[in-house]
Design an enzyme around this catalytic site. Structure first.
Site, PDB file in Angstrom:
ATOM      1  N   PRO A 134      19.763   0.957 -68.974  1.00 30.78           N
ATOM      2  CA  PRO A 134      18.674   1.172 -69.919  1.00 30.78           C
ATOM      3  C   PRO A 134      17.366   1.592 -69.261  1.00 30.78           C
ATOM      4  CG  PRO A 134      19.754  -0.918 -70.332  1.00 30.78           C
ATOM      5  CD  PRO A 134      20.355  -0.376 -69.083  1.00 30.78           C
ATOM      6  N   THR A 135      16.656   2.485 -69.943  1.00 31.36           N
ATOM      7  CA  THR A 135      15.335   2.900 -69.493  1.00 31.36           C
ATOM      8  C   THR A 135      14.335   1.860 -69.948  1.00 31.36           C
ATOM      9  OG1 THR A 135      15.979   5.187 -69.826  1.00 31.36           O
ATOM     10  CG2 THR A 135      13.636   4.753 -69.572  1.00 31.36           C
ATOM     11  N   GLY A 136      13.534   1.392 -69.030  1.00 28.55           N
ATOM     12  CA  GLY A 136      12.501   0.435 -69.417  1.00 28.55           C
ATOM     13  C   GLY A 136      12.947  -1.001 -69.263  1.00 28.55           C
ATOM     14  N   CYS A 137      14.034  -1.224 -68.534  1.00 26.74           N
ATOM     15  CA  CYS A 137      14.415  -2.592 -68.190  1.00 26.74           C
ATOM     16  C   CYS A 137      13.741  -2.944 -66.880  1.00 26.74           C
ATOM     17  CB  CYS A 137      15.931  -2.716 -68.022  1.00 26.74           C
ATOM     18  SG  CYS A 137      16.739  -3.311 -69.492  1.00 26.74           S
ATOM     19  N   VAL A 138      12.698  -3.753 -66.955  1.00 26.78           N
ATOM     20  CA  VAL A 138      11.951  -4.057 -65.735  1.00 26.78           C
ATOM     21  C   VAL A 138      12.453  -5.364 -65.139  1.00 26.78           C
ATOM     22  CG1 VAL A 138       9.669  -4.444 -64.772  1.00 26.78           C
ATOM     23  CG2 VAL A 138       9.967  -2.835 -66.633  1.00 26.78           C
TER      24      VAL A 138
END
Lengths: 135, 102, 110
Positions: free
Chosen positions: C106-110
């Site tokens: 996922p994009t934006g999984c920090v």
């Protein structure tokens, strides 16, 4: 949670000739986790990022224009487009894809994310930020 | 509240400097660095646009970048000041934000 | 590194995400789930299918909070919450479900 800051991502490049546009979008999506007051500005060739009808099948790169429509899910709901930049390129607002967000506090009512502003308004938006990130 | 703008591309290659000049607010500073220093040339096709903001915006070039490109004071608009690297740092601290025009 | 499904080989990266998204199949999803110690039931499939639809529409795999919010909107709060989602996918609903769904991390999984 610490103090909320105003972040503006300034987009001035067309989408596929360089990596700037995609990088900007990825930073916006990742940065959204920090729950700041985020706005995006599109001026100069940056307005080309939002045009309708992009199809990258023939050039072997990912078409990321649909991803702008997911920004509302990431609570990024302010996309400022400069009127003069559209005019200079023979574009109108109708050439841009429709981008909306659903307002959770208003029974998920759909509201437009795109706000066309003139150059003076864009300058004022830039001057009103805590942090400006350029792409 | 004011902004330090930096421009690092030649104004004859991109519109970054012109766009910056069109969007900066009165009281801001515009610092031309790297190939951006060519924006300080006198008698160029963009000189007038640069001069037009001289009254309301502080116009500057980064001295070492200008010197490297042979841009002595006599080749540059008199409205454009010079800073060194320490001056660049001072500018960053004196303004509320920095905006890069790439 | 690769998964074996019905005699064919599907390459994946060091974290188990498949390299070529076009090689996904339902059988592959079961295989990936097995390697994650998950036995796929209808509820798992509901989330996996939701993620695939989301990717189809927006070209990104959503971050976990975005996934849960979107599930809440489309399926209601009894499913759109952390507890339900983490029970289905204990190692992270976005990361694990995306892997099974054959999507990128996922994009934006920090």
């Amino acid at each position: 949670m610490s103090v909320t800051k105003k972040f503006l991502y300034v987009n001035r490049k067309a989408p596929y000739g360089t990596i700037y546009a995609l990088e900007s979008l990825e930073v916006v999506l990742i940065g959204a986790a920090f729950e700041q007051d985020v706005s995006l500005a599109f001026l100069d060739d940056g307005v080309f990022q939002l045009t309708k009808g992009q199809d990258t099948k023939g050039i072997g790169v990912k078409n990321f224009s649909p991803t702008f429509r997911a920004l509302g899910d990431y609570e990024v709901t302010k996309l400022y487009i400069e009127q003069e930049s559209l005019d200079e390129r023979g574009l109108t607002k109708d050439d841009l894809q429709e981008i909306v967000y659903e307002d959770e506090d208003d029974d998920w009512a759909e509201k437009p994310s795109i706000r066309v502003v003139n150059r003076a308004e864009m300058a004022a938006i830039m001057a009103d930020q805590d942090v400006v990130l350029s792409f | 509240m004011s902004t330090l703008h930096t421009v690092n591309k030649s104004p004859f290659a991109t519109d970054a400097l012109l766009s910056c000049l069109n969007h900066c607010s009165d009281g801001d500073a515009v610092l031309m660095i790297e190939d951006g220093v060519y924006g300080a040339l006198a008698n160029s096709r963009i000189s007038k646009a640069v001069q037009a903001r001289a009254g309301s915006v502080t116009l500057l070039i980064l001295g070492p970048d200008a010197q490297a490109r042979g841009l002595n004071s006599d080749k540059c608009l008199s409205d454009v000041g010079r800073v060194d690297y320490d001056g660049f740092v001072d500018l960053v601290t004196q303004h509320d934000r920095t905006q890069a025009w790439l | 590194m690769a998964y074996q499904v019905n005699g064919s080989t599907v390459e994946h990266d060091e974290e188990g995400y498949i390299t070529n998204l076009d090689e996904w199949s339902k059988e592959l999803a079961d295989t990936i789930a097995e390697s994650e110690n998950i036995e796929m039931n209808e509820e798992h499939w509901e989330v996996v299918n939701f993620l695939r639809d989301y990717y189809e529409e927006y070209q990104i795999a959503p971050a976990v909070r975005v996934l849960i919010k979107s599930i809440k909107k489309s399926m209601g709060p009894e499913k759109g919450n952390n507890k339900y989602m983490y029970e289905l996918f204990p190692y992270g609903p976005a990361k694990q479900a995306c892997k099974i769904a054959g999507l990128p991390k996922p994009t934006g999984c920090v």
